[in-house]
Design a protein around this motif. Sequence first.
Motif, PDB file in Angstrom:
ATOM      1  N   THR A  70       0.813  -1.224   0.000  1.00 26.81           N
ATOM      2  CA  THR A  70       0.000   0.000   0.000  1.00 26.81           C
ATOM      3  C   THR A  70       0.847   1.276   0.000  1.00 26.81           C
ATOM      4  O   THR A  70       0.357   2.336   0.361  1.00 26.81           O
ATOM      5  N   TYR A  71       2.100   1.177  -0.406  1.00 28.46           N
ATOM      6  CA  TYR A  71       3.003   2.329  -0.413  1.00 28.46           C
ATOM      7  C   TYR A  71       2.371   3.542  -1.086  1.00 28.46           C
ATOM      8  O   TYR A  71       2.435   4.654  -0.575  1.00 28.46           O
ATOM      9  N   PHE A  72       1.768   3.343  -2.230  1.00 32.15           N
ATOM     10  CA  PHE A  72       1.251   4.470  -2.999  1.00 32.15           C
ATOM     11  C   PHE A  72      -0.060   5.026  -2.446  1.00 32.15           C
ATOM     12  O   PHE A  72      -0.541   6.047  -2.931  1.00 32.15           O
ATOM     13  N   ASP A  73      -0.612   4.414  -1.414  1.00 32.78           N
ATOM     14  CA  ASP A  73      -1.732   5.021  -0.699  1.00 32.78           C
ATOM     15  C   ASP A  73      -1.239   6.241   0.086  1.00 32.78           C
ATOM     16  O   ASP A  73      -1.981   7.195   0.287  1.00 32.78           O
ATOM     17  N   SER A  74       0.011   6.180   0.526  1.00 34.54           N
ATOM     18  CA  SER A  74       0.607   7.286   1.283  1.00 34.54           C
ATOM     19  C   SER A  74       1.464   8.201   0.423  1.00 34.54           C
ATOM     20  O   SER A  74       1.709   9.342   0.785  1.00 34.54           O
TER      21      SER A  74
END
Length: 135
Positions: A70-74
Amino acid sequence: LARLVADLHTYERVSAYGLLKANAAAIDLQVDMLMQGKYVHTCISPAEQAHRIANARDDELVIVFSYTGTYFDSCDVADALRRHDLPRIWMVSGGAASLPFFVHDHLRFASDHGRAGHPYQLECIAGIIAQEYAS
């Protein structure tokens, strides 16, 4: 794994990132690759990571370590990556999270996402990547 290692051999400009504890894997990869003569850029600041990813071009390989995927959620870089000269982006994670359109490939490993395994699984994978690069 073989495709990621082939990309490491192909791309001269390589960077590796992760948020919080996942960044330990990026740093481990950087050190292991440097010992083999291959420079991998990394940084700790999430804002600098986002800036570097958003401004990377098609001659750069970006490896993102994210325990849950979920890196690209942040790290919101989607708008900046709506262009034709995208970098090659790999996600290394222990999950089957859906990936944004700009992530080209996904190196997945089995994980129960328990706290005990984080970040050790990512660090282990970073070591395996460097070992495969050496062989």
